[in-house]
Enzyme design. Structure first.
Site, PDB file in Angstrom:
ATOM      1  CE1 TYR A 180      -3.911  -2.048   5.115  1.00 10.17           C
ATOM      2  CE2 TYR A 180      -2.956   0.123   4.757  1.00 10.17           C
ATOM      3  CZ  TYR A 180      -3.512  -1.041   4.256  1.00 10.17           C
ATOM      4  OH  TYR A 180      -3.656  -1.194   2.904  1.00 10.17           O
TER       5      TYR A 180
ATOM      6  CB  SER B  81      -0.882  -0.015   1.260  1.00 11.69           C
ATOM      7  OG  SER B  81      -1.450   1.258   1.498  1.00 11.69           O
TER       8      SER B  81
END
Length: 261
Positions: free
Chosen positions: A159, A146
């Site tokens: 995350y 990401s």
């Protein structure tokens, strides 16, 4: 003319029953690969993806497996061995963003769960795949990262930590596997329009705010991620390994600075 050719390749895509994972599974199949569709929930959605793959003339089957459980992961790869005789391509797409909370306010169990799925899960799958690929002297692995492997995201420290860790794990595994003819890469999407973030892009104000963070001025589509993933897993990217490829419309280019500091 250059063309992506994955004819006869055996692929496994985790979290492939929806969103980006589904798009990647279908694009790999369109390029000629047979695809195992991993899922955790919604078996009917996984079967629907398998049916779409079959309609493209490729083999497919669905496997329910929690990637954060190493025993379930091992069983999934054993089934691939039994039914297809091994694996050529692994795409580690399964992941969660977790419950948003500032670091000092969140629950430890919530934080560790994100790491168990996003980082440990990818490692368990990589370990099984590499054991097979190294023995055969060929194969390719793609870890879905990401933009948040480099961009902080308040409320989502688990995350961001998982994706940053995934980036360095990718580099290290690539270093280990390169002498054996196996490539390991990461692909980092930016803001991609899927059902998961529909609450953002379906709201005009939310979408406008998000688009301001993207130099290209729009969200990406799952198909755009899938096409890049397919290229990276093909021989067109035969000299690429150990890197994270960002497909983010320029999001990590700090769009706010386009008009000066």
């Amino acid at each position: 003319m250059l063309a992506v050719d994955l004819d006869g390749k055996r692929a496994l895509v985790t979290g492939a029953n929806s969103g980006i994972g589904e798009a990647i599974a279908l694009q790999l199949a369109e390029a000629g690969a047979d695809v195992v569709v991993n899922f955790l929930f919604h078996p009917e959605a996984a079967e629907a993806v398998c049916n779409k793959i079959s309609a493209l003339g490729r083999r497919a089957f669905a496997v329910q497996s929690d990637v954060s459980d190493p025993e379930q992961v091992a069983s999934m790869f054993t089934r691939m061995d039994t039914e297809w005789g091994g694996i050529d391509i692994l795409v580690n797409n399964a992941g969660i963003d977790g419950h948003p909370a500032l670091a000092w306010q969140g629950k430890t169990t919530d934080w560790t769960k994100v790491l168990q799925v996003n980082l440990f899960g990818a490692y368990y799958c990589c370990r099984e795949a590499l054991d097979r690929m190294v023995a055969h002297g060929q194969g390719a692995i793609l870890n879905m990262s990401s933009v948040h492997e480099v961009i902080p995201w308040s409320g989502y420290s688990a995350y961001t930590a998982s994706k940053a860790g995934l980036s360095m794990m990718t580099k290290t595994l690539a270093q280990e596997a390169a002498p054996h003819g196996v490539r390991v890469l990461a692909l980092a999407p930016g803001a991609i329009k899927t059902a998961i973030n529909q609450n953002v892009w379906s709201n005009p104000d939310g979408l406008a705010d998000l688009n301001q963070k993207i130099p290209l001025g729009r969200m990406g589509e799952a198909a755009e991620i899938a096409k890049m993933a397919t290229v990276l897993m093909s021989d067109l990217a035969s000299y690429a390994t150990g890197s994270t490829i960002f497909v983010d419309g320029g999001m990590i280019d700090f769009a706010d600075f386009a008009h000066g500091g």
